[in-house]
Design a protein around this motif. Structure first.
Motif, PDB file in Angstrom:
ATOM      1  N   HIS A 360       0.832  -1.205   0.000  1.00  0.00           N
ATOM      2  CA  HIS A 360       0.000   0.000   0.000  1.00  0.00           C
ATOM      3  C   HIS A 360       0.869   1.259   0.000  1.00  0.00           C
ATOM      4  CE1 HIS A 360      -3.419   2.561   0.761  1.00  0.00           C
ATOM      5  NE2 HIS A 360      -2.934   2.965   1.924  1.00  0.00           N
ATOM      6  N   ALA A 361       1.911   1.271   0.817  1.00  0.00           N
ATOM      7  CA  ALA A 361       2.801   2.443   0.887  1.00  0.00           C
ATOM      8  C   ALA A 361       3.531   2.665  -0.432  1.00  0.00           C
ATOM      9  CB  ALA A 361       3.807   2.257   2.025  1.00  0.00           C
ATOM     10  N   ALA A 362       3.779   1.574  -1.176  1.00  0.00           N
ATOM     11  CA  ALA A 362       4.448   1.700  -2.472  1.00  0.00           C
ATOM     12  C   ALA A 362       3.522   2.238  -3.556  1.00  0.00           C
ATOM     13  CB  ALA A 362       5.009   0.346  -2.892  1.00  0.00           C
ATOM     14  N   GLY A 363       2.263   2.410  -3.236  1.00  0.00           N
ATOM     15  CA  GLY A 363       1.324   2.984  -4.183  1.00  0.00           C
ATOM     16  C   GLY A 363       0.644   1.988  -5.103  1.00  0.00           C
ATOM     17  N   ARG A 364       0.804   0.699  -4.846  1.00  0.00           N
ATOM     18  CA  ARG A 364       0.133  -0.280  -5.697  1.00  0.00           C
ATOM     19  C   ARG A 364      -1.358  -0.276  -5.385  1.00  0.00           C
ATOM     20  NH1 ARG A 364       4.770  -3.279  -3.826  1.00  0.00           N
ATOM     21  NH2 ARG A 364       6.357  -3.328  -5.486  1.00  0.00           N
ATOM     22  N   PRO A 365      -2.202  -0.189  -6.402  1.00  0.00           N
ATOM     23  CA  PRO A 365      -3.642  -0.117  -6.136  1.00  0.00           C
ATOM     24  C   PRO A 365      -4.271  -1.434  -5.705  1.00  0.00           C
ATOM     25  CG  PRO A 365      -3.207  -0.034  -8.497  1.00  0.00           C
ATOM     26  CD  PRO A 365      -1.886   0.048  -7.817  1.00  0.00           C
ATOM     27  N   TRP A 366      -3.619  -2.569  -5.995  1.00  0.00           N
ATOM     28  CA  TRP A 366      -4.241  -3.865  -5.729  1.00  0.00           C
ATOM     29  C   TRP A 366      -3.346  -4.734  -4.856  1.00  0.00           C
ATOM     30  CZ3 TRP A 366      -9.036  -3.467  -7.092  1.00  0.00           C
ATOM     31  CH2 TRP A 366      -9.388  -2.710  -8.208  1.00  0.00           C
ATOM     32  N   GLN A 367      -3.973  -5.298  -3.817  1.00  0.00           N
ATOM     33  CA  GLN A 367      -3.350  -6.341  -3.002  1.00  0.00           C
ATOM     34  C   GLN A 367      -4.223  -7.594  -3.149  1.00  0.00           C
ATOM     35  OE1 GLN A 367      -3.843  -3.113  -1.536  1.00  0.00           O
ATOM     36  NE2 GLN A 367      -1.780  -2.701  -2.316  1.00  0.00           N
ATOM     37  N   VAL A 368      -3.621  -8.695  -3.559  1.00  0.00           N
ATOM     38  CA  VAL A 368      -4.344  -9.938  -3.824  1.00  0.00           C
ATOM     39  C   VAL A 368      -3.845 -10.988  -2.841  1.00  0.00           C
ATOM     40  CG1 VAL A 368      -4.927 -11.669  -5.555  1.00  0.00           C
ATOM     41  CG2 VAL A 368      -4.504  -9.300  -6.268  1.00  0.00           C
ATOM     42  N   LEU A 369      -4.785 -11.681  -2.202  1.00  0.00           N
ATOM     43  CA  LEU A 369      -4.440 -12.687  -1.195  1.00  0.00           C
ATOM     44  C   LEU A 369      -4.702 -14.079  -1.756  1.00  0.00           C
ATOM     45  CD1 LEU A 369      -3.494 -12.611   1.798  1.00  0.00           C
ATOM     46  CD2 LEU A 369      -5.881 -12.998   2.439  1.00  0.00           C
ATOM     47  N   GLY A 370      -3.638 -14.866  -1.918  1.00  0.00           N
ATOM     48  CA  GLY A 370      -3.763 -16.244  -2.359  1.00  0.00           C
ATOM     49  C   GLY A 370      -3.995 -17.144  -1.159  1.00  0.00           C
ATOM     50  N   ASN A 371      -5.248 -17.488  -0.924  1.00  0.00           N
ATOM     51  CA  ASN A 371      -5.716 -18.140   0.298  1.00  0.00           C
ATOM     52  C   ASN A 371      -6.411 -19.440  -0.102  1.00  0.00           C
ATOM     53  OD1 ASN A 371      -7.547 -18.296   2.901  1.00  0.00           O
ATOM     54  ND2 ASN A 371      -8.971 -17.846   1.222  1.00  0.00           N
ATOM     55  N   GLN A 372      -6.287 -20.479   0.724  1.00  0.00           N
ATOM     56  CA  GLN A 372      -6.765 -21.787   0.303  1.00  0.00           C
ATOM     57  C   GLN A 372      -8.279 -21.976   0.419  1.00  0.00           C
ATOM     58  OE1 GLN A 372      -3.538 -21.848   2.516  1.00  0.00           O
ATOM     59  NE2 GLN A 372      -3.218 -21.165   0.434  1.00  0.00           N
ATOM     60  N   VAL A 373      -8.893 -21.541   1.514  1.00  0.00           N
ATOM     61  CA  VAL A 373     -10.274 -21.927   1.802  1.00  0.00           C
ATOM     62  C   VAL A 373     -11.182 -20.706   1.822  1.00  0.00           C
ATOM     63  CG1 VAL A 373      -9.618 -24.005   3.059  1.00  0.00           C
ATOM     64  CG2 VAL A 373      -9.823 -21.856   4.304  1.00  0.00           C
ATOM     65  N   VAL A 374     -12.487 -20.934   1.615  1.00  0.00           N
ATOM     66  CA  VAL A 374     -13.456 -19.846   1.504  1.00  0.00           C
ATOM     67  C   VAL A 374     -13.475 -19.028   2.790  1.00  0.00           C
ATOM     68  CG1 VAL A 374     -15.915 -19.315   1.262  1.00  0.00           C
ATOM     69  CG2 VAL A 374     -14.851 -21.057  -0.205  1.00  0.00           C
ATOM     70  N   MET A 375     -13.415 -17.697   2.622  1.00  0.00           N
ATOM     71  CA  MET A 375     -13.333 -16.790   3.768  1.00  0.00           C
ATOM     72  C   MET A 375     -14.692 -16.233   4.195  1.00  0.00           C
ATOM     73  SD  MET A 375     -10.631 -13.628   4.241  1.00  0.00           S
ATOM     74  CE  MET A 375      -9.244 -14.741   3.965  1.00  0.00           C
ATOM     75  N   ALA A 376     -15.639 -16.179   3.297  1.00  0.00           N
ATOM     76  CA  ALA A 376     -16.938 -15.571   3.588  1.00  0.00           C
ATOM     77  C   ALA A 376     -17.688 -16.335   4.670  1.00  0.00           C
ATOM     78  CB  ALA A 376     -17.787 -15.513   2.328  1.00  0.00           C
ATOM     79  N   ARG A 377     -18.594 -15.610   5.341  1.00  0.00           N
ATOM     80  CA  ARG A 377     -19.553 -16.253   6.239  1.00  0.00           C
ATOM     81  C   ARG A 377     -20.600 -16.945   5.373  1.00  0.00           C
ATOM     82  NH1 ARG A 377     -17.989 -11.813   8.931  1.00  0.00           N
ATOM     83  NH2 ARG A 377     -17.625 -12.004  11.175  1.00  0.00           N
ATOM     84  N   VAL A 378     -20.688 -18.267   5.510  1.00  0.00           N
ATOM     85  CA  VAL A 378     -21.616 -19.044   4.676  1.00  0.00           C
ATOM     86  C   VAL A 378     -22.385 -20.005   5.571  1.00  0.00           C
ATOM     87  CG1 VAL A 378     -21.885 -20.547   2.682  1.00  0.00           C
ATOM     88  CG2 VAL A 378     -19.990 -18.903   2.735  1.00  0.00           C
ATOM     89  N   ALA A 379     -23.603 -19.631   5.901  1.00  0.00           N
ATOM     90  CA  ALA A 379     -24.470 -20.539   6.650  1.00  0.00           C
ATOM     91  C   ALA A 379     -25.031 -21.584   5.706  1.00  0.00           C
ATOM     92  CB  ALA A 379     -25.601 -19.755   7.310  1.00  0.00           C
ATOM     93  N   GLY A 380     -25.209 -22.787   6.220  1.00  0.00           N
ATOM     94  CA  GLY A 380     -25.794 -23.830   5.392  1.00  0.00           C
ATOM     95  C   GLY A 380     -27.228 -23.514   5.030  1.00  0.00           C
ATOM     96  N   PRO A 381     -27.702 -23.971   3.873  1.00  0.00           N
ATOM     97  CA  PRO A 381     -29.059 -23.635   3.435  1.00  0.00           C
ATOM     98  C   PRO A 381     -30.113 -24.489   4.119  1.00  0.00           C
ATOM     99  CG  PRO A 381     -28.036 -25.064   1.838  1.00  0.00           C
ATOM    100  CD  PRO A 381     -26.985 -24.796   2.887  1.00  0.00           C
TER     101      PRO A 381
END
Length: 561
Positions: A360-381
């Motif tokens: 961010h300090a270097a001025g790059r507009p995008w930070q991308v996170l290579g993450n293995q598992v789903v991060m969102a809150r997902v309740a079962g249906p």
């Protein structure tokens, strides 16, 4: 750089056996390059180059390597010689430096008079960078289907790197009821060895089988890979000190199994070796694409992950006011929300905070996170809203007998809003909140990538207070089956989208990859699909496209285009 499919197939012809270029006095040996070539972990002046010799030699052999400009048939700009042998399963890996930034190169190898296929690779750009294109992949079960998505990636007109989020191999055997073996038998894609892999020889042979796939070879020869493991590179639902699919009484010490699995992984993958004194599990690292974007690959399996909870093992029963025995959801939720539950660990989280803040300090507009598992809150249906009891029971009856009880329990618990997947970040909510605090402290709203689930996801990530923290794009599998495949009569993806505020879109059926394109103005995510994983030819398609503009305040609104 544009390369057509026919040209790549020509490059992938393989080496021809010839008299050996071996040590003086050594017996001549035959050599072939049956597992193709690969590159990975690019920097602004180099990358890792990889291949493997198939040989009848018993003593180490010398291997020559060459790097040339991609667009000119000229002498090598870099070359060298390295030795390999049975101690590293005849794999070859070189960390190359001294190249120019943002350039395409060709590379190949020679040993014992045999010449390898050629591969294409690319250094990271520096300075002004107008565009970056990343193919995001995960979950390639060999018996699960053909790797058609990799052919589609090899056919792309432009690609800077392939980001692999894990499950590059699977550990299961070839028993009739083993994972994916219904399709494996139909396609003749039988795992090697045919038993579950546990030893170093087992893991090496399984990697060799996967690397023999021509579509995977084509993708590796097309662009550098940036990889991280998930669980199946060791065994299912791995965590810091064990795994669901490891039985010490019959499979020995888990630490020993993990050690040989990681040894084979480092041998067979185009990834840099751990730094001296570093843990082999510490695979987290960053890649900077000029002034445009930073990609931060994190490790969520082996370094710090607490053991997964499960509804069957960890949900206790209690008696309600009417004297009825019911699940003790309050006690389970208290355990799930335990502040000690974590995926990243303090050291990795601190590293990530520094990396995000520096980008961010270097001025790059995008930070991308290579993450293995789903991060969102997902309740079962709550499937009872879309299907009657008889229909639900019929769907359960079609499942393998060993999972039917767990599915019945899950359906009951999903009515109470409990999570769809406890192996994902939903099983570690306190750790997720700590990560969101890292985002806030660094002043960033990243693009989060996720694999593991065998489904496409588009998610708006929010912290416990409802503040928007990131946007997540989850890639489907190359070939691994999803819960939606097991329940074809249930519109699982739409149900999850309708149930959850953070889930903008979910598809639990299609197979493919995410094509992420970043420019200074916006990021575009295309959910790329293949029409089948059961045959060739196939058709490539785009399920959906989304765009996020960059604003002075951070991420703009997520738009379907």
């Amino acid at each position: 750089m544009k390369v057509d499919r026919r040209g790549l197939i020509g490059l992938l012809g393989g080496g021809v056996a010839a008299p050996a270029l071996a040590r003086p006095g050594a017996k001549a040996a035959a050599v072939q390059f049956r597992h193709g070539v690969a590159s990975g972990d690019p920097t602004s002046d180099g990358m890792v180059l990889w291949t493997r010799l198939t040989t009848d030699a018993t003593e180490p052999l010398s291997v020559d390597w060459f790097v040339r400009p991609a667009r000119a048939d000229t002498a090598p700009v870099l070359s060298g010689r390295i030795e390999t042998g049975p101690d590293r399963d005849w794999t070859v890996k070189i960390e190359v430096s001294g190249l120019e930034p943002g350039r395409d190169y060709r590379f190949d190898f020679a040993a014992a008079g045999a010449v390898s296929p050629q591969g294409l690779t690319r250094t990271l750009p520096t300075g002004s960078t107008p565009v970056v294109s990343l193919a995001v992949v995960s979950c390639q079960l060999y018996p699960g289907g053909l790797f058609n998505a990799y052919q589609a990636i090899a056919d792309l007109p432009r690609i800077d790197a392939v980001v692999h989020l894990g499950d590059y191999i699977y550990e299961y055997g070839a028993e009739a009821d083993a994972y994916g073996m219904v399709t494996g038998q139909a396609l003749g894609r039988i795992p090697e060895p045919e038993h579950e892999i546990v030893t170093l020889a087992d893991y090496r042979l399984r990697h060799a089988q996967y690397k023999s796939d021509p579509d995977l070879q084509a993708a590796h020869a097309r662009a550098p890979f940036i990889c991280v493991w998930d669980d199946h590179e060791v065994t299912n639902d791995a965590w810091q000190a064990g795994a669901q699919n490891h039985q010490p009484t019959t499979e020995g010490d888990y630490a020993a199994r993990k050690a040989v699995a990681l040894r084979a992984y480092y041998e067979w993958m185009p990834i840099r070796e751990p730094k001296a004194g570093a843990l082999r599990e510490a695979i987290q690292r960053s890649f900077h694409f000029g002034d445009l974007a930073s990609l931060h690959m994190v490790e969520t399996r082996l370094l710090a992950r607490a053991e997964q909870l499960s509804y069957q093992a960890d949900l206790t029963m209690t008696v309600d006011a009417d004297g009825t025995t019911v699940p003790d959801i309050t006690a389970f939720e208290a355990r799930r929300n335990d502040p000690a539950r974590d995926l990243l660990g303090e050291d990795q989280r601190a590293w990530l905070g520094r990396e995000l803040a520096a980008s961010h300090a270097a001025g790059r507009p995008w930070q991308v996170l290579g993450n293995q598992v789903v991060m969102a809150r997902v309740a079962g249906p709550d499937v009872s809203k879309m299907a009657g009891p008889e229909q639900i029971e019929a769907m359960i009856a079609a499942l393998p007998a060993e999972v039917q009880a767990e599915v019945r329990l899950s359906i009951q618990l999903f009515k109470a809003g409990l999570p769809f997947n406890l192996d994902a970040w939903d099983g570690y909510p306190a750790g997720r909140e700590r990560l969101y605090q890292v985002f806030e402290a660094a002043g960033v709203q990243p693009i989060v990538l996720a694999g593991d689930s065998h489904a496409f996801w588009v998610n708006e990530l929010k912290d416990a207070g409802g503040t928007h923290r990131a946007v997540e794009f989850g890639t489907s599998a190359i070939s691994s089956p999803s819960p939606g495949d097991a329940l074809p009569g249930l519109p699982l993806g739409p149900l999850l989208s309708a149930t959850n505020d953070e889930v903008v879109f979910c598809d639990q059926i299609a197979k493919g990859f995410v094509l992420l394109t970043l420019t200074p103005e916006a990021v575009t995510a295309e959910l790329r699909t293949v029409s089948t994983i059961m045959a060739k030819p196939f058709e490539s398609g785009t399920l959906r496209r989304y765009r996020i503009p960059r604003t002075p305040q951070g991420l703009g609104p997520l738009e379907r285009i």
